[in-house]
Design an enzyme around this catalytic site. Structure first.
Site, PDB file in Angstrom:
ATOM      1  N   LYS A   1       0.829  -1.201   0.000  1.00 22.00           N
ATOM      2  CA  LYS A   1       0.000   0.000   0.000  1.00 22.00           C
ATOM      3  C   LYS A   1       0.868   1.257   0.000  1.00 22.00           C
ATOM      4  CE  LYS A   1      -3.718  -0.348   2.565  1.00 22.00           C
ATOM      5  NZ  LYS A   1      -4.622  -0.341   3.740  1.00 22.00           N
TER       6      LYS A   1
ATOM      7  N   ASP B   1      -8.788   3.397   5.076  1.00 23.21           N
ATOM      8  CA  ASP B   1      -9.461   2.173   5.489  1.00 23.21           C
ATOM      9  C   ASP B   1     -10.206   1.679   4.266  1.00 23.21           C
ATOM     10  OD1 ASP B   1      -9.959   0.280   7.581  1.00 23.21           O
ATOM     11  OD2 ASP B   1     -12.052   0.904   7.516  1.00 23.21           O
TER      12      ASP B   1
END
Length: 199
Positions: free
Chosen positions: A13, A70
């Site tokens: 990520k 998230d």
């Protein structure tokens, strides 16, 4: 150059986000693995609550501008599960493959019409110096494949089929993914908001 810390321990990520923002005049850095920071308890009821909680907590601890996200997979047939629990679906000890195999097991025998799904990402930026908080949302719709395919990506990518590409998210290039993925769409919105806020 101003610094923005990416509040994640997920190296995939971090690299994806750093590459996306490489043209901005900020130095994007992942969390220092040497730092022993307390875990962020993700007890929010939505992606937005969890993303903001992560960004606020890390910004306070580090006294830095922090970007956090998230994200998760929402499967229609499973009433939106795994949803905000995607990262720990089936138990915190499961690896990525074990998590997506669990989803496939729960959908076993279901026709394509009942395999609709969406990846959702909410990204939050918290700047403690200028009292700025920004949240943006991205969504990518697809279908849960009957079996995994592809070596790119991470998480649930190998089972997330994109009809317009006739490939899973794990079979397309990073460049293509940045254009159409949930995180890519959210990052594009965040890039615009950062430019507006720090011009």
């Amino acid at each position: 150059m101003r610094k923005i810390v990416i509040g994640s321990g997920n190296q995939h990520k971090i690299e994806e986000i750093k590459a996306f923002f490489s043209d901005l005049e900020f130095d994007f850095e992942g969390l220092d693995p040497e730092l022993e920071l307390p875990e962020v308890i993700e007890d929010g009821k939505s992606y937005q609550e969890n993303a903001l909680k992560k960004a606020r907590q890390r910004a306070e601890e580090l006294n830095e501008i922090v970007l956090a996200d998230d994200s998760g997979l929402s499967v229609e047939y499973l009433d939106g599960a795994p949803g905000i629990y995607s990262a720990r679906f089936g138990g915190a000890d499961l690896n990525d493959q074990e998590k997506y195999l669990k989803v496939l097991e729960l959908l076993k025998g279901q026709p394509e019409a009942k395999r609709k799904a969406a990846f959702i990402s909410v990204i939050a930026l918290v700047d403690p110096f200028r009292n700025i908080e920004i949240t943006v949302k991205g969504k990518c719709e697809g279908i849960i494949a009957k079996e995994p395919a592809g070596e790119n990506g991470f998480g649930y990518d190998p089972i997330f089929y994109l009809p317009e590409y006739d490939k899973t998210m794990a079979q397309i290039s990073q460049e293509e993914k940045n254009k159409i993925s949930h995180r890519g769409r959210a990052l594009q919105k965040m890039k615009t908001r950062i430019k507006e806020s720090y011009n």
